[in-house]
Motif scaffolding. Structure first.
Motif: not given
Ligand code: FAD
Length: 526
Positions: A119-128
């Motif tokens: 869910e976090a990656k969907a909002l911020a795709p560049d998070l590792d």
């Protein structure tokens, strides 16, 4: 900011007010912040609940009433690298949200939400993905600090306060042991003159000890300076639909969307004794530190080549007497000093709580007046541009048509000028060429450069580009192209001859080069 806030507070109580500023409005720390109107999530860990609540109330007031055009909600993600951290952060953020709802303002933010990694990656795709175990989503607010300071000053001037910039207090006037005014130096005319006052309020941030020394104070400094640096990177360098806040060894890291770019901040290092307080600069070490902190969380690392420009400022922190305390642990709470009758000094705090600080300073000043003075009313005074903003926002398509500008550009203008977009309209009606962009690719109009000098108190190129338009702190050339384009417009209003215009531009080019690290000879536009 605090000085302008005090001027507004005092004039709105019916007092007669003069404000002098040695440089430009907000030229000190108040144009160099992270631009957050926030409660300060990290102060919850230090159990400073009353500070957080007070600042969240101010955030709500700014958003809802005082400056809705200059302050807006922004979604944040707080990523965590261990799964057990998520409930800990989530409970902190929930408390933060609850504190924002105690009192009359601030209930407008969406509720926080705990997110898993996907869910976090969907909002911020560049998070590792390798680094994060999840995140907590919440909302805070962004504020255009320098524009807001100018709006407060204009509001105060509208109520009758006298405001002079480029006017420095060089000494205090003393009668016996009572301060009765100040001797000031006008940088433009080169003249010195005296201003008598029943009380002098020194809201001089990192320069507070200088003023206290003018009043004969000795001993340890009352205010310490801690440097904070921001990097500006292109919008494409980080793919994320939300701002990001993460822990660092000394404080927190912010990745903040701003005018189509990202601000990456900040550092927290004590200033050396020999620093030039008026011109803080990022060092290579500061830049490397921030890149390393950001890259802990980003799948596509930022590099030096991504850094368009930088800006730096010194926090005015109240010294706590413990010299070996790292500045990061000092409280952001403000302090009032009354070194002698007739003088009140205020420092510390943070941008978000300027209104409370201003009211406290004026309360302290009023104690020294033998007069019946009403209480602060600034919580009820919308700033210049706020009144009528909501209606103008509803009508933004029609306004775009009237101005002959794209909707997106009109929305940005409304976010900067509020209902005072009418001033832009007036200028464009007189001279349609002012509708054009100052430089291609950046959303600032020629009319805004003119307006800075006609209506917003700008007296130099830095005032126009760094603190009214903000373009000087956003572009890879440090605003140089914009300065070249703005010089003839501003020169015509401020009556600069060719030599003065060329000196101004040269001085601006030197500042821009120091910020960006690249040197280009300026060329004056026809
Ligand atoms: C990197 C960084 C990030 C920050 N981020 C945030 C944030 O996101 N949110 C937040 O709430 N706070 C933030 N802060 C804190 C906030 O910016 C400051 O607390 C606030 O701007 C201080 O305002 P001030 O009016 O006290 O000081 P200043 O803005 O420095 O104003 C003092 C003024 O006094 C003038 N002056 C000094 N001496 C004289 C003299 N002799 N005569 C005439 N004028 C004089 C100076 O020129 C200056 O303009 C941040 C600070 C830093 C450094």
């Amino acid at each position: 900011m605090v000085g302008c806030g005090a001027a507004l507070d005092a004039v709105a109580r019916g007092l007669s007010v003069g404000l002098v500023e040695q440089s430009d409005l907000a030229a000190g720390t108040s144009s160099r912040s992270s631009r957050l109107a926030h409660g300060g999530l990290r102060y919850l860990e230090q159990r400073e609940f009353h500070l957080v609540r007070e600042a969240l109330t101010e955030r709500g007031l700014l958003l809802d009433r005082l400056a809705p055009h200059l302050v807006r909600p922004v979604p944040f993600l707080f990523p965590v690298s261990k799964r057990w951290e998520r409930p800990y952060v989530a409970s902190g953020v929930r408390l933060y949200d609850m504190l924002s709802k105690v009192g009359a303002y601030g209930g407008t933010m969406p509720r926080p939400k705990s997110l898993n990694r996907d869910e976090a990656k969907a909002l911020a795709p560049d998070l590792d993905s390798g680094e994060i175990a999840g995140a907590v989503r919440f909302h805070d607010a962004q504020i255009d600090d320098a524009r807001h300071t100018v709006a407060v000053a204009r509001t105060a001037a509208g109520l009758g306060a006298h405001i002079a910039t480029r006017t420095r207090v060089v000494r205090l006037l003393v009668d016996g042991d009572v301060v009765v005014g100040a001797r000031v130096h006008d940088d433009l005319s080169g003249e010195d003159y005296d201003i008598r006052a029943r009380v002098v309020i020194a809201a001089t941030g990192i320069w507070t000890d200088e003023v206290l020394r003018m009043a004969g104070a000795t001993g340890e400094p009352r205010v310490r300076q801690s440097k904070g640096v921001h990097l500006v990177v292109p919008g494409s360098a980080i793919r994320s639909t939300t701002a990001i806040i993460a822990r660092t060894p000394t404080s927190v890291l912010f990745l903040l969307p701003w005018a189509g770019k990202w601000l990456v901040g900040t550092t927290d290092t004590p200033a050396d004794d020999e620093v030039d307080l008026a011109h803080p600069m990022a060092t290579d070490e500061d830049i490397d530190y921030l890149l390393a902190q950001a890259n802990r969380w980003l799948a596509r690392p930022l590099t030096r080549a991504d850094v368009l420009t930088t800006y730096a400022g010194y926090r005015p922190l109240i010294a706590e007497g413990e010299d070996d305390d790292p500045t990061a642990t000092l409280s952001r709470e403000h302090a009032i000093f009354r070194p002698c009758p007739g003088l009140v000094a205020i420092a510390g705090g943070k941008y978000t709580t300027y209104r409370v600080m201003a009211a406290d300073a004026v309360d302290a000043a009023v104690e020294q007046l033998d007069a019946d003075v009403p209480e602060s009313t600034t919580s009820d005074i919308p700033l210049v541009g706020a009144e009528g903003f909501a209606g103008d926002w509803q009508r933004r398509s029609a306004i775009a048509e009237e101005l002959g500008l794209p909707l997106e550009m009109t929305e940005r203008l409304l976010r900067r000028h509020g209902s005072r977009i009418s001033e832009i309209r007036g200028l464009i009606a007189e001279d349609p060429s002012l509708r054009e962009q100052l430089v291609e690719g950046e959303p600032y109009l020629r009319a805004e450069a003119v307006l800075a000098a006609t209506h917003q108190g700008a007296l130099g190129l830095g005032d126009v580009l760094d603190r009214r338009l903000r373009i000087g702190l956003e572009t890879a050339d440090g605003g140089l192209a914009a300065a070249q384009a703005a010089t003839p417009l501003v020169a015509a209003i401020l009556d600069w001859d060719a030599d003065r215009a060329s000196d101004e531009l040269q001085a601006y080019a030197e500042e821009a080069a120091a910020r960006t690290g690249s040197v280009t000879d300026p060329v004056l536009a026809e």
